[in-house]
Design a protein around this motif. Structure first.
Motif, mmCIF file in Angstrom:
data_model
loop_
_atom_site.group_PDB
_atom_site.id
_atom_site.type_symbol
_atom_site.label_atom_id
_atom_site.label_comp_id
_atom_site.label_asym_id
_atom_site.label_seq_id
_atom_site.Cartn_x
_atom_site.Cartn_y
_atom_site.Cartn_z
ATOM 1 N N LEU A 195 0.846 -1.192 0.000
ATOM 2 C CA LEU A 195 0.000 0.000 0.000
ATOM 3 C C LEU A 195 0.883 1.244 0.000
ATOM 4 O O LEU A 195 1.664 1.457 0.920
ATOM 5 N N ALA A 196 0.788 2.047 -1.057
ATOM 6 C CA ALA A 196 1.487 3.334 -1.095
ATOM 7 C C ALA A 196 0.471 4.406 -0.723
ATOM 8 O O ALA A 196 -0.578 4.519 -1.366
ATOM 9 N N SER A 197 0.758 5.172 0.330
ATOM 10 C CA SER A 197 -0.235 6.132 0.799
ATOM 11 C C SER A 197 0.429 7.293 1.527
ATOM 12 O O SER A 197 1.474 7.130 2.156
ATOM 13 N N HIS A 198 -0.207 8.474 1.454
ATOM 14 C CA HIS A 198 0.198 9.572 2.323
ATOM 15 C C HIS A 198 -0.938 9.926 3.277
ATOM 16 O O HIS A 198 -0.960 11.001 3.860
ATOM 17 N N ASN A 199 -1.894 8.982 3.447
ATOM 18 C CA ASN A 199 -2.999 9.165 4.383
ATOM 19 C C ASN A 199 -2.603 8.585 5.736
ATOM 20 O O ASN A 199 -2.572 7.378 5.936
ATOM 21 N N LYS A 200 -2.291 9.479 6.668
ATOM 22 C CA LYS A 200 -1.788 9.066 7.983
ATOM 23 C C LYS A 200 -2.774 8.162 8.711
ATOM 24 O O LYS A 200 -2.394 7.137 9.289
ATOM 25 N N ASP A 201 -4.058 8.525 8.702
ATOM 26 C CA ASP A 201 -5.062 7.748 9.431
ATOM 27 C C ASP A 201 -5.198 6.341 8.870
ATOM 28 O O ASP A 201 -5.345 5.373 9.623
ATOM 29 N N VAL A 202 -5.163 6.230 7.540
ATOM 30 C CA VAL A 202 -5.256 4.917 6.900
ATOM 31 C C VAL A 202 -4.090 4.034 7.315
ATOM 32 O O VAL A 202 -4.261 2.895 7.748
ATOM 33 N N VAL A 203 -2.871 4.552 7.213
ATOM 34 C CA VAL A 203 -1.670 3.762 7.522
ATOM 35 C C VAL A 203 -1.640 3.357 8.994
ATOM 36 O O VAL A 203 -1.368 2.209 9.336
ATOM 37 N N ASN A 204 -1.969 4.291 9.882
ATOM 38 C CA ASN A 204 -1.944 3.992 11.314
ATOM 39 C C ASN A 204 -3.031 2.994 11.702
ATOM 40 O O ASN A 204 -2.860 2.204 12.622
ATOM 41 N N GLY A 205 -4.153 3.018 10.969
ATOM 42 C CA GLY A 205 -5.230 2.075 11.244
ATOM 43 C C GLY A 205 -4.900 0.653 10.835
ATOM 44 O O GLY A 205 -5.418 -0.308 11.407
ATOM 45 N N VAL A 206 -4.029 0.493 9.858
ATOM 46 C CA VAL A 206 -3.658 -0.845 9.370
ATOM 47 C C VAL A 206 -2.810 -1.590 10.405
ATOM 48 O O VAL A 206 -2.955 -2.795 10.609
ATOM 49 N N ASN A 207 -1.889 -0.869 11.051
ATOM 50 C CA ASN A 207 -1.033 -1.448 12.100
ATOM 51 C C ASN A 207 -0.194 -2.621 11.586
ATOM 52 O O ASN A 207 -0.086 -3.668 12.220
ATOM 53 N N LYS A 208 0.375 -2.438 10.397
ATOM 54 C CA LYS A 208 1.279 -3.437 9.807
ATOM 55 C C LYS A 208 2.635 -2.770 9.545
ATOM 56 O O LYS A 208 2.873 -1.649 9.971
ATOM 57 N N ARG A 209 3.503 -3.485 8.830
ATOM 58 C CA ARG A 209 4.831 -2.952 8.550
ATOM 59 C C ARG A 209 4.756 -1.649 7.747
ATOM 60 O O ARG A 209 3.955 -1.544 6.806
ATOM 61 N N VAL A 210 5.585 -0.677 8.126
ATOM 62 C CA VAL A 210 5.633 0.609 7.436
ATOM 63 C C VAL A 210 7.078 0.912 7.021
ATOM 64 O O VAL A 210 7.982 0.899 7.852
ATOM 65 N N ILE A 211 7.278 1.158 5.718
ATOM 66 C CA ILE A 211 8.561 1.634 5.199
ATOM 67 C C ILE A 211 8.392 3.121 4.883
ATOM 68 O O ILE A 211 7.571 3.492 4.045
ATOM 69 N N SER A 212 9.149 3.969 5.604
ATOM 70 C CA SER A 212 9.040 5.420 5.433
ATOM 71 C C SER A 212 10.165 5.932 4.541
ATOM 72 O O SER A 212 11.334 5.616 4.770
ATOM 73 N N LEU A 213 9.787 6.721 3.538
ATOM 74 C CA LEU A 213 10.749 7.271 2.578
ATOM 75 C C LEU A 213 10.845 8.784 2.720
ATOM 76 O O LEU A 213 9.839 9.456 2.975
ATOM 77 N N GLU A 214 12.053 9.276 2.539
ATOM 78 C CA GLU A 214 12.286 10.713 2.568
ATOM 79 C C GLU A 214 13.397 11.032 1.577
ATOM 80 O O GLU A 214 14.494 10.471 1.664
ATOM 81 N N GLU A 215 13.089 11.866 0.595
ATOM 82 C CA GLU A 215 14.062 12.275 -0.420
ATOM 83 C C GLU A 215 14.781 11.070 -1.029
ATOM 84 O O GLU A 215 15.996 11.062 -1.197
ATOM 85 N N GLY A 216 13.995 10.043 -1.367
ATOM 86 C CA GLY A 216 14.539 8.886 -2.074
ATOM 87 C C GLY A 216 15.283 7.875 -1.226
ATOM 88 O O GLY A 216 15.877 6.932 -1.762
ATOM 89 N N GLN A 217 15.248 8.037 0.100
ATOM 90 C CA GLN A 217 15.925 7.093 0.984
ATOM 91 C C GLN A 217 14.955 6.539 2.017
ATOM 92 O O GLN A 217 13.990 7.209 2.399
ATOM 93 N N ILE A 218 15.228 5.309 2.472
ATOM 94 C CA ILE A 218 14.432 4.735 3.553
ATOM 95 C C ILE A 218 14.944 5.296 4.875
ATOM 96 O O ILE A 218 16.126 5.150 5.206
ATOM 97 N N VAL A 219 14.058 5.953 5.613
ATOM 98 C CA VAL A 219 14.454 6.530 6.902
ATOM 99 C C VAL A 219 13.948 5.696 8.081
ATOM 100 O O VAL A 219 14.463 5.808 9.188
ATOM 101 N N ARG A 220 12.938 4.846 7.839
ATOM 102 C CA ARG A 220 12.457 3.920 8.856
ATOM 103 C C ARG A 220 11.840 2.710 8.185
ATOM 104 O O ARG A 220 11.240 2.821 7.122
ATOM 105 N N ASP A 221 11.961 1.548 8.822
ATOM 106 C CA ASP A 221 11.322 0.317 8.359
ATOM 107 C C ASP A 221 10.929 -0.452 9.616
ATOM 108 O O ASP A 221 11.763 -1.058 10.279
ATOM 109 N N GLU A 222 9.644 -0.379 9.972
ATOM 110 C CA GLU A 222 9.199 -0.888 11.271
ATOM 111 C C GLU A 222 8.017 -1.839 11.131
ATOM 112 O O GLU A 222 7.066 -1.563 10.397
ATOM 113 N N GLU A 223 8.078 -2.970 11.846
ATOM 114 C CA GLU A 223 6.922 -3.845 11.996
ATOM 115 C C GLU A 223 5.897 -3.113 12.860
ATOM 116 O O GLU A 223 6.262 -2.454 13.829
ATOM 117 N N GLU A 224 4.620 -3.241 12.506
ATOM 118 C CA GLU A 224 3.560 -2.537 13.227
ATOM 119 C C GLU A 224 3.926 -1.052 13.378
ATOM 120 O O GLU A 224 3.852 -0.479 14.474
#
Length: 230
Positions: A195-224
């Motif tokens: 799921l590619a999204s910039h909807n904060k509520d949607v992503v937080n509601g899923v409570n699954k792995r999140v890969i966060s990107l900033e300026e073409g780099q991965i800045v976080r990769d977290e389970e839940e």
């Protein structure tokens, strides 16, 4: 199932170079649900285009199942893409075809026999909760209904992976919630979901792995993980 290994992607723009991805590495296992998050231009869409072979990386390697995506010829790309279903923000439905015909078209393009199409289409429309709208045209459907048709079309070839690129971008909060519930259900049945999204509520509601990107780099990769941008 999916491996990005030291992947960079840059574009020439007039006299300078634009870096869309910079040395990105991650793995997505079968049956995972992963959200790609980041501001516009962070690299989410570039990752999707590279994964489906629409574009090639400047550096690095991309693997999907047994395919080395960078090296595939055009006919091999078509075969690989049959294992990926894509859902878009703007639905991309054919306006002159009914909901059922839009879903059937994906099977026709894959050369499936007519009797198989007639059997599969109602089953998938029922699974996404829109069988009663099978004979209606896109102009007669709400935004949420159109997105359910789009998900049915993405699911009809029984793909290994569903890529949902901003699937709630044109929907109100209630319909957004229903579409995410549907994607979670598809994931529970064994399909990998990206799921590619910039909807904060949607992503937080899923409570699954999140890969966060900033300026073409991965800045976080977290389970839940949560949608966190600084």
């Amino acid at each position: 199932m999916i491996i990005f290994q030291g992947v960079s992607k840059s574009y020439k723009s007039n006299s300078h170079t634009v870096i869309a991805l910079d040395n990105v590495s991650f793995k997505i296992n079968p049956k995972e649900f992963v959200s790609l998050v980041g501001r516009s231009g962070a690299g989410k869409s570039t990752i999707i285009k590279l994964l489906i072979g629409e574009e090639r990386p400047t550096k690095g390697r991309i693997v999907f199942g047994s395919w080395d995506v960078n090296r595939l010829k055009q006919n091999e790309l078509y075969r690989m893409r049959r294992h990926i279903g894509t859902v878009f923000q703007d639905f991309k439905l054919l306006p002159d075809k009914t909901a059922a015909e839009n879903v059937a078209f994906a099977l026709e393009a894959a050369g499936r026999p007519e009797e198989e199409i007639e059997e599969l289409v109602p089953k998938v429309l029922e699974m996404v909760g829109i069988l009663s709208k099978a004979n209606q045209f896109p102009r007669e459907l709400s935004g949420g209904e159109k997105q359910r048709v789009a998900i049915a079309r993405a699911m009809i070839n029984n793909p290994d992976v569903i890529i949902a690129d901003e699937p709630t971008g044109n929907l109100d909060p209630i319909n957004s919630n229903e579409i995410i519930k549907l994607l979670l259900k598809i994931n529970e049945l064994g399909t990998t979901v990206i799921l590619a999204s910039h909807n904060k509520d949607v992503v937080n509601g899923v409570n699954k792995r999140v890969i966060s990107l900033e300026e073409g780099q991965i800045v976080r990769d977290e389970e839940e993980g949560k949608y966190i941008l600084f």
